[in-house]
Design an enzyme around this catalytic site. Structure first.
Site, short mmCIF file in Angstrom:
data_model
loop_
_atom_site.label_atom_id
_atom_site.label_comp_id
_atom_site.label_asym_id
_atom_site.label_seq_id
_atom_site.Cartn_x
_atom_site.Cartn_y
_atom_site.Cartn_z
N ASP A 279 -7.31 -35.96 35.48
CA ASP A 279 -6.67 -36.03 34.17
C ASP A 279 -6.84 -34.70 33.43
O ASP A 279 -7.86 -34.47 32.79
CB ASP A 279 -7.28 -37.18 33.35
CG ASP A 279 -6.66 -37.30 31.97
OD1 ASP A 279 -5.60 -36.67 31.73
OD2 ASP A 279 -7.22 -38.03 31.13
N LYS A 286 -6.13 -30.76 27.97
CA LYS A 286 -7.50 -30.89 27.48
C LYS A 286 -8.13 -29.50 27.35
O LYS A 286 -7.74 -28.58 28.05
CB LYS A 286 -8.32 -31.71 28.48
CG LYS A 286 -8.03 -33.20 28.48
CD LYS A 286 -8.94 -33.92 29.47
CE LYS A 286 -8.68 -35.41 29.49
NZ LYS A 286 -9.01 -36.10 28.24
N ASP A 297 -11.74 -39.81 36.52
CA ASP A 297 -10.82 -40.70 35.81
C ASP A 297 -10.22 -41.79 36.70
O ASP A 297 -9.38 -42.57 36.27
CB ASP A 297 -9.72 -39.87 35.14
CG ASP A 297 -9.27 -40.45 33.81
OD1 ASP A 297 -10.00 -41.30 33.26
OD2 ASP A 297 -8.19 -40.06 33.32
N ASP A 356 -2.03 -37.05 26.98
CA ASP A 356 -3.41 -37.29 27.43
C ASP A 356 -3.81 -38.76 27.29
O ASP A 356 -4.85 -39.17 27.80
CB ASP A 356 -4.37 -36.38 26.65
CG ASP A 356 -5.73 -36.25 27.31
OD1 ASP A 356 -5.86 -36.68 28.49
OD2 ASP A 356 -6.65 -35.72 26.67
N GLU A 358 -2.82 -41.20 28.93
CA GLU A 358 -2.03 -41.59 30.10
C GLU A 358 -2.55 -42.86 30.78
O GLU A 358 -1.80 -43.53 31.48
CB GLU A 358 -1.99 -40.44 31.11
CG GLU A 358 -3.18 -40.37 32.08
CD GLU A 358 -4.53 -40.17 31.39
OE1 GLU A 358 -4.56 -39.70 30.24
OE2 GLU A 358 -5.57 -40.49 32.01
N ARG A 360 -3.40 -45.78 29.60
CA ARG A 360 -2.69 -46.98 29.15
C ARG A 360 -1.27 -47.01 29.70
O ARG A 360 -0.69 -48.08 29.89
CB ARG A 360 -2.72 -47.06 27.61
CG ARG A 360 -2.09 -45.89 26.93
CD ARG A 360 -2.54 -45.75 25.47
NE ARG A 360 -3.82 -45.06 25.33
CZ ARG A 360 -4.42 -44.82 24.17
NH1 ARG A 360 -3.87 -45.23 23.03
NH2 ARG A 360 -5.57 -44.20 24.12
#
Ligand code: BES
Ligand code: MN
Ligand code: ZN
Length: 505
Positions: A279, A286, A297, A356, A358, A360
């Site tokens: 991620d 990020k 992740d 970010d 992502e 969900r």
């Protein structure tokens, strides 16, 4: 490592001929009071142990250890004295600290087998089955290394091969044996989850996770694995999941594992694990510091694989489905942009204000897909929000549910295995933070209550069934010097499933 339980006198323990090297472990309470097995040993050794205690070399302080050699009239080559702390304070936490210390002390010797008197200890609210299970988990935890990517594997000799749990008075009964088998299966499930978590993003891709699921089905006849490709997901209308993978060169996968342990008619428990193999944040990139940790992740996915392996190993009599939506989250010219609106499989539209958020986005389509298995219960597991780490730190996983009874059962399973969760609110009042001017919802709810609004987002896709969500962002791995996956929440999930079978539903 091999484990067994037997009735035995501590002073008579001799290592099996082939191994020729052993150790007996007995407990000492704070103030020098001996546990039952230690008393027997001391008597046989003509007070050799109580003399050492009188000299002050072992005070019984919690998690302190002392190795003795050639104790008179004791067959075993070594005796390990384990400090247990105050008897009145011997609770689950203290016991676990002590047992970890004992395992470390044992592994520092060249003992090949050990007889541990742990089942007799008066741990508050716990029985001997619990003491044995936790000792098995501690044995695996303290020996775990991830060195397969070092050119020269670390040379710490793994000599300890056999751990026996000694009982003074009774023979091991079926319940104790079952607890032991289950603990070993859970510990091995945790090892699988840790290994997958610790693998870097350039190795552990969505395709690699899919391969792992296929392998699991090859070794366990009770598991059937199916892998959906992006074109299949397209046909299913998974516009939300697919929006996450758009920036990545690695193809996304939707992995399904079906474990059949009970009658086909019995409705399954569905476990959905977030499988973001890296991620980066996507276009909402990020910051650089610690970004490497976003290889973790996919720890939700890893816990689903670990739990399925554990229950297949136990032959647990229930049906469980694992669903893993897996993708990278990367920036590129083809990546999803902030402001893009996508249509999820449920038909609900989503305005992606932050790429970010992502997790969900992949979970909502997987949760919609879960309904096809006519689930009794659905539990998703995800390293979902940094906000959950701020709320609960690295101790408890965040637990959300649309049914309080299910929440309680999961809390209980966490308490039982000391893989704890904390029940968080999923109140209607938080839902409006997801209102969008342009779509049915937006994918972020602002800074306040970030873990809760993420759960609120998921709740919009789980109305058809009983559901719980575990936010494991703070518990799935450790940072800093001890960086590494923890294997959580495999113990919680496996215990929940074990308890379901025991309850008869
Ligand atoms: N995988 C992260 C959550 C995460 C962050 C877990 C740090 C552990 C440590 C997730 O995809 C994420 O980036 N969440 C965002 C959501 C925000 C943009 C609403 C977060 O928590 O910052
Ligand atoms: Mn993210
Ligand atoms: Zn993420």
């Amino acid at each position: 490592m091999e484990f067994s339980i037997k009735q035995a006198s501590p002073e008579k323990h001799v290592s099996s001929a082939k191994l020729r090297s052993g150790c007996v472990m007995v407990g000492v309470f704070d103030g020098g009071k001996l546990a039952d097995s230690a008393q027997l040993l001391d008597k046989s050794a003509l007070h050799y142990i109580s003399d050492i205690i009188a000299r002050g070399d072992m005070t019984g302080k919690a998690a302190s250890t002392l190795i003795l050699h050639q104790v008179p009239n004791v067959a075993s080559e070594r005796v390990l004295l384990l400090g247990l702390g105050k008897r009145s304070e011997l609770d689950s936490r203290q016991y676990r600290d002590c047992v970890r210390a004992a395992m470390r002390a044992l592994q520092a010797t060249s003992a090949k087998d050990a007889l541990l008197y742990l089942a007799e200890l008066p741990v508050k609210g716990r029985d001997s089955a619990w003491c044995i299970s936790q000792a098995v988990l501690a044995a695996y935890e303290t020996t775990y290394r991830f060195d397969r990517l070092k050119s020269k594997p670390e040379k710490d000799k793994k000599v300890l091969r056999h751990i026996q749990f000694g009982l003074l008075t009774a023979k091991p009964d079926a319940a104790l044996e079952a607890a032991l088998t289950q603990a070993v299966a859970i510990a091995q499930g945790m090892v699988l989850a840790k290994d997958l978590g610790n693998l870097p993003g350039n190795v552990c891709t969505p395709s690699y996770l899919a391969q792992q699921a296929v392998t699991l089905a090859k070794t366990h006849k009770s598991i059937k694995t199916t892998v959906l490709e992006e074109k299949d997901m397209q046909k299913l209308g998974m516009g939300s999941l697919l929006s996450v993978t758009r920036g990545s060169a690695e193809p996304a996968k939707l992995i399904t594992l079906e474990y059949h342990g009970a009658d086909k008619k019995q409705k399954p428990v569905v476990l959905v694990g977030k499988g973001i193999t890296f991620d980066s944040g996507g276009i909402s990139l990020k910051p650089g510091a610690e970004m490497d940790e976003m290889k973790y992740d996919m720890c939700g996915a890893a816990s689903v694989l670990g739990t399925l392996q554990a229950i297949a190993e136990m032959g647990l009599k229930l049906n469980v489905v694992g669903i893993i939506p897996s993708s990278d989250n990367m920036p590129s010219g083809t990546a999803t942009k902030p402001g893009d609106i996508v249509t999820s499989m449920s038909g609900q539209t989503i305005e992606i204000l932050n790429t970010d958020a992502e997790g969900r986005l992949v979970l909502c389509d997987a949760l919609t897909y879960a309904a096809r298995f006519e689930p009794d219960t659905v539990i998703d597991i995800a390293t979902l929000t940094g906000a959950c780490v701020i709320a609960l730190g690295h101790v408890a996983s965040g637990l959300y549910s649309n049914q309080d009874k299910l929440a309680q059962e999961l809390l209980d399973a966490g308490e039982q295995t000391q893989d704890r969760a904390w029940h968080m609110p999923l109140w209607e009042e938080y839902q409006s933070q997801l209102d969008s001017n342009f779509a049915d919802m937006q994918n972020i709810g602002g800074r306040p209550a970030g873990s809760i609004t993420a759960a609120c987002f998921l709740s919009r896709y789980t109305k058809e069934y009983r559901w719980a969500h575990l936010d494991i962002a703070g518990t799935a791995w450790k940072s800093g010097k001890e960086k590494g996956a923890t294997g959580r929440p495999v113990p919680l999930l496996a215990q929940y499933l074990i308890n379901r079978v025991a309850r008869g539903k």
